[in-house]
Design a protein around this motif. Structure first.
Motif, PDB file in Angstrom:
ATOM      1  N   LEU A 161      22.642 -27.740  32.156  1.00  0.00           N
ATOM      2  CA  LEU A 161      24.037 -27.427  32.479  1.00  0.00           C
ATOM      3  C   LEU A 161      24.943 -28.612  32.159  1.00  0.00           C
ATOM      4  N   MET A 162      24.481 -29.817  32.468  1.00  0.00           N
ATOM      5  CA  MET A 162      25.266 -31.010  32.156  1.00  0.00           C
ATOM      6  C   MET A 162      25.464 -31.158  30.646  1.00  0.00           C
ATOM      7  N   ALA A 163      24.435 -30.844  29.863  1.00  0.00           N
ATOM      8  CA  ALA A 163      24.573 -30.904  28.410  1.00  0.00           C
ATOM      9  C   ALA A 163      25.586 -29.871  27.920  1.00  0.00           C
ATOM     10  N   GLY A 164      25.559 -28.681  28.529  1.00  0.00           N
ATOM     11  CA  GLY A 164      26.546 -27.664  28.167  1.00  0.00           C
ATOM     12  C   GLY A 164      27.963 -28.080  28.545  1.00  0.00           C
ATOM     13  N   GLU A 165      28.114 -28.768  29.664  1.00  0.00           N
ATOM     14  CA  GLU A 165      29.436 -29.244  30.074  1.00  0.00           C
ATOM     15  C   GLU A 165      29.977 -30.269  29.078  1.00  0.00           C
ATOM     16  N   TRP A 166      29.089 -31.084  28.507  1.00  0.00           N
ATOM     17  CA  TRP A 166      29.521 -32.040  27.492  1.00  0.00           C
ATOM     18  C   TRP A 166      30.076 -31.313  26.271  1.00  0.00           C
ATOM     19  N   LEU A 167      29.409 -30.238  25.865  1.00  0.00           N
ATOM     20  CA  LEU A 167      29.919 -29.450  24.740  1.00  0.00           C
ATOM     21  C   LEU A 167      31.284 -28.854  25.066  1.00  0.00           C
ATOM     22  N   ARG A 168      31.454 -28.386  26.286  1.00  0.00           N
ATOM     23  CA  ARG A 168      32.745 -27.821  26.691  1.00  0.00           C
ATOM     24  C   ARG A 168      33.842 -28.882  26.619  1.00  0.00           C
ATOM     25  N   GLU A 169      33.534 -30.094  27.045  1.00  0.00           N
ATOM     26  CA  GLU A 169      34.520 -31.164  26.997  1.00  0.00           C
ATOM     27  C   GLU A 169      34.946 -31.465  25.566  1.00  0.00           C
ATOM     28  N   GLN A 170      33.975 -31.473  24.652  1.00  0.00           N
ATOM     29  CA  GLN A 170      34.315 -31.732  23.248  1.00  0.00           C
ATOM     30  C   GLN A 170      35.182 -30.615  22.679  1.00  0.00           C
ATOM     31  N   ARG A 171      34.893 -29.391  23.091  1.00  0.00           N
ATOM     32  CA  ARG A 171      35.706 -28.269  22.608  1.00  0.00           C
ATOM     33  C   ARG A 171      37.116 -28.327  23.182  1.00  0.00           C
ATOM     34  N   GLN A 172      37.234 -28.673  24.451  1.00  0.00           N
ATOM     35  CA  GLN A 172      38.554 -28.752  25.075  1.00  0.00           C
ATOM     36  C   GLN A 172      39.392 -29.881  24.498  1.00  0.00           C
ATOM     37  N   LYS A 173      38.738 -30.937  24.039  1.00  0.00           N
ATOM     38  CA  LYS A 173      39.461 -32.038  23.406  1.00  0.00           C
ATOM     39  C   LYS A 173      39.845 -31.731  21.967  1.00  0.00           C
ATOM     40  N   GLY A 174      39.397 -30.602  21.450  1.00  0.00           N
ATOM     41  CA  GLY A 174      39.699 -30.236  20.081  1.00  0.00           C
ATOM     42  C   GLY A 174      38.812 -30.906  19.059  1.00  0.00           C
ATOM     43  N   LEU A 175      37.711 -31.520  19.513  1.00  0.00           N
ATOM     44  CA  LEU A 175      36.785 -32.198  18.604  1.00  0.00           C
ATOM     45  C   LEU A 175      35.714 -31.270  18.060  1.00  0.00           C
TER      46      LEU A 175
END
Length: 303
Positions: A161-175
């Motif tokens: 879940l923590m790894a998935g949250e990292w992906l979400r953060e990158q998507r929200q930052k537009g990266l």
């Protein structure tokens, strides 16, 4: 797992390390002694002559062989499925690490994501073996990340879940573009599937009644066998009985050993070595070159 070069045909007859002989040797010696006694008494118990022929043993032996074959096939299927699942862990973590390094624009935080993948693999290994993952998690997770895992019963799932949250953060930052995030989520889903598959194997043994039926039948069969052979082959009865008992006892012991492929028996899967292998290949993708050597077997056993 036993890792050794295949010896020649003669040495193969004498190998003890890596076989199940040490586990069944006490039973074999007991049955050998019993067969010797039956042979010396010519199949008599006090004044009663036990009149048996080899015919019923032929019929029962065929049925017993079918049961043992089923048990061994089922145990090996569990063993091989577990190995396939860990192969999928290698493939999917490697793909995710590569994608985090090549698909995310301008991100310098891929190391955090890869470390979480490594922590996931080690946490799964510890969960399957019932050991403490604390030392490995301390190596690969930050203090805040470890704090979030306090009280978690299924730590691999929480780390995923923590790894998935990292992906979400990158998507929200537009990266990370949404289609690329979806592609990475496919591999994340595969990791979740592998986790569930390993948990299913670890928590669902072969029905106990199969082990009871086979165990009883094998031991009673070998106990009565000297009475059926002594009148036909005489002094060779102990030799033949011991050989047949070795075959049946060894098959039963082997199927019982590989039934739980995540254990620490010599013929179980080398989870330590496989987890270290996944760790090494992911660190290499991060550009690290000063990596530890691959684990080597100790006395031909790789854990």
């Amino acid at each position: 797992m036993i890792v050794r070069p295949r010896p020649n045909w003669f040495r193969m007859l004498l190998i003890v390390r890596g076989s199940v002989l040490p586990a069944i040797l006490p039973q074999l010696l007991i049955y050998l002694a019993f067969a010797v006694i039956v042979t010396l008494l010519h199949g008599r118990i006090f004044v009663w002559k036990v009149s048996l022929t080899f015919v019923p043993f032929s019929l029962i032996g065929l049925t017993l062989a079918i049961f043992l074959g089923f048990r061994n096939n089922t145990s090996y299927a569990r063993y091989w499925e577990a190995r396939v699942l860990w192969g999928e862990l290698l493939n999917d973590t490697r793909s995710l690490a590569r994608q985090s390094l090549t698909l995310i624009d301008g991100s310098t935080q891929s190391r955090v994501f890869v470390h979480r993948l490594i922590a996931f693999v080690h946490a799964l290994r510890h969960q399957l073996r019932g050991t403490d993952p604390g030392a490995d998690l301390q190596r690969w997770l930050s203090e805040s990340e470890r704090a979030s895992l306090q009280g978690a019963r299924y730590k691999p799932s929480a780390i995923l879940l923590m790894a998935g949250e990292w992906l979400r953060e990158q998507r929200q930052k537009g990266l990370l573009a949404a289609p690329l995030a979806q592609a990475m989520e496919v591999h994340m889903g595969h990791l979740s599937d592998a986790l569930g598959g390993c948990e299913r194997i670890a928590s669902t043994p072969i029905p106990f009644t199969y082990a009871v039926i086979i165990h009883r039948t094998v031991y009673v069969y070998c106990l009565l066998l000297p009475f059926g052979l002594v009148d036909s082959i005489g002094a060779m009865t102990p030799v033949i009985v011991t050989f047949i008992a070795y075959t049946f006892f060894a098959l039963e012991a082997l199927s019982s050993e590989i039934e739980e492929p995540f254990g620490t028996e010599p013929n179980d899967l080398p989870l330590d070595a496989m987890a270290e292998g996944i760790q090494t290949t992911l660190l290499e993708l991060l550009g690290e070159r000063d990596l530890p050597a691959a684990p080597k077997p100790v006395n031909y056993v790789l854990t």
